[in-house]
Design an enzyme around this catalytic site. Sequence first.
Site, PDB file in Angstrom:
ATOM      1  N   MET A 185      -6.978  -1.182  -2.466  1.00 16.81           N
ATOM      2  CA  MET A 185      -6.174  -1.865  -3.077  1.00 16.81           C
ATOM      3  C   MET A 185      -6.580  -3.534  -3.154  1.00 16.81           C
ATOM      4  O   MET A 185      -6.500  -4.068  -3.985  1.00 16.81           O
ATOM      5  CB  MET A 185      -4.754  -1.691  -2.212  1.00 16.81           C
ATOM      6  CG  MET A 185      -3.713  -1.961  -3.351  1.00 16.81           C
ATOM      7  SD  MET A 185      -1.870  -1.595  -2.789  1.00 16.81           S
ATOM      8  CE  MET A 185      -1.912   0.076  -3.444  1.00 16.81           C
ATOM      9  N   THR A 189       0.864  -1.124  -0.005  1.00 12.62           N
ATOM     10  CA  THR A 189      -0.024  -0.059  -0.004  1.00 12.62           C
ATOM     11  C   THR A 189       0.828   1.287  -0.192  1.00 12.62           C
ATOM     12  O   THR A 189       0.615   2.023  -0.580  1.00 12.62           O
ATOM     13  CB  THR A 189      -0.990  -0.035   1.069  1.00 12.62           C
ATOM     14  OG1 THR A 189      -0.156   0.029   2.527  1.00 12.62           O
ATOM     15  CG2 THR A 189      -1.754  -1.155   1.251  1.00 12.62           C
ATOM     16  N   VAL A 200      -3.631   4.517   0.358  1.00 14.30           N
ATOM     17  CA  VAL A 200      -4.998   4.602   0.874  1.00 14.30           C
ATOM     18  C   VAL A 200      -5.096   2.998   0.675  1.00 14.30           C
ATOM     19  O   VAL A 200      -5.433   2.336  -0.256  1.00 14.30           O
ATOM     20  CB  VAL A 200      -5.649   5.253  -0.307  1.00 14.30           C
ATOM     21  CG1 VAL A 200      -7.266   5.003   0.027  1.00 14.30           C
ATOM     22  CG2 VAL A 200      -5.459   6.797  -0.220  1.00 14.30           C
ATOM     23  N   HIS A 201      -4.920   2.256   1.810  1.00 15.01           N
ATOM     24  CA  HIS A 201      -4.824   0.905   1.888  1.00 15.01           C
ATOM     25  C   HIS A 201      -5.992  -0.154   1.320  1.00 15.01           C
ATOM     26  O   HIS A 201      -5.654  -0.860   0.640  1.00 15.01           O
ATOM     27  CB  HIS A 201      -4.512   0.463   3.540  1.00 15.01           C
ATOM     28  CG  HIS A 201      -3.570   1.550   3.996  1.00 15.01           C
ATOM     29  ND1 HIS A 201      -2.165   1.357   3.879  1.00 15.01           N
ATOM     30  CD2 HIS A 201      -3.884   2.487   5.060  1.00 15.01           C
ATOM     31  CE1 HIS A 201      -1.678   2.440   4.729  1.00 15.01           C
ATOM     32  NE2 HIS A 201      -2.603   2.850   5.355  1.00 15.01           N
ATOM     33  N   ASP A 202      -7.112   0.165   1.820  1.00 13.14           N
ATOM     34  CA  ASP A 202      -8.100  -0.973   1.828  1.00 13.14           C
ATOM     35  C   ASP A 202      -8.689  -1.044   0.523  1.00 13.14           C
ATOM     36  O   ASP A 202      -8.988  -2.129  -0.134  1.00 13.14           O
ATOM     37  CB  ASP A 202      -9.202  -0.595   2.755  1.00 13.14           C
ATOM     38  CG  ASP A 202      -8.771  -0.865   4.320  1.00 13.14           C
ATOM     39  OD1 ASP A 202      -7.823  -1.360   4.577  1.00 13.14           O
ATOM     40  OD2 ASP A 202      -9.673  -0.188   5.316  1.00 13.14           O
TER      41      ASP A 202
END
Length: 312
Positions: A246, A198, A242-244
């Site tokens: 991905m 991420t 912007v982790h989620d």
Amino acid sequence: MTTRLILDCDTGSDDAIAIFAAVTHPDLDLVAVTTVNGNVALEHTTENTLRALDHVGAGVPVYPGAARPFVRPDFPIPRDILNEGSEFQQALLDLPAARSTVEKQNAVRFLIDTYLDDANADVTLVAVGPLTNVALALATEPSLAQRIPRLVLMGGAAFVNGNVSVAAEFNVWVDPEAAEAVLSAGIREVVIVPLDATHSAPLTSVDCDAFDALGTPAATASASLIRHRLTHGQDGPEGSPVHDPMCVAYLARPDLFTESVEAYVSVETTGSRTLGQLLVDTRPWRTEGSNATVALRADHGVYRDFLHTAFE
């Protein structure tokens, strides 16, 4: 082909963007959302989930889940102490209050019933918060490990520092016992998206400008949420991971990850300095076989294009 998915999340800003993308991307079909205690308390993750779905006009059912970790009574450091003085995590998203309501069935029972039904043998489980709901479902019905066709999860730091301690990423640190239980359950296909991936493809203000130009509810709300992360996050104004989303992007764009490893992955549950550390064992002489694919790098252009396609 359209990919069906269930999204298990602790809805803060990046979870909301993942919800937007899962609803609006033409190659994805969001079956349901389950909520869990994490970024904020369960009542707020659930309200935020409903707000995000209402914002894009999606009638997707929402099932509230666990309000506390799998074994522990609370986080290793309680949330109010951990987030004291921080403006990064807001209890409620800056979206209109929810009009829709939750389902009566709880998330754990929903996950069990869904995956015991042969009609759902193709539904990917995407978990982007602490793994409490998934661990509880597996503990209640161990055969579920053979029924979930694929688990894609956001969590851990493989070969980089964590974001809540030097060793640990937030989702795994919040409930390390749940993460260890899930990774050791024997689910046939597990893809882990850690901070390594991420952080390799942060989104920028230029990306936000492009989303704003689309003018759709999902695009403009996402741009606003990302700008908040740019302003108040730990990584500065140049770019923010912007982790989620991905994890959701990977379902539609399997070319997203440019580097990954097959490994035996476990979680430290007792260390005083390493609690919640994701242990990624790639040693060729290890005795355990691989139980997960771990993404290490992502392509920013692919990620941006996925979101652009979802939001246009």
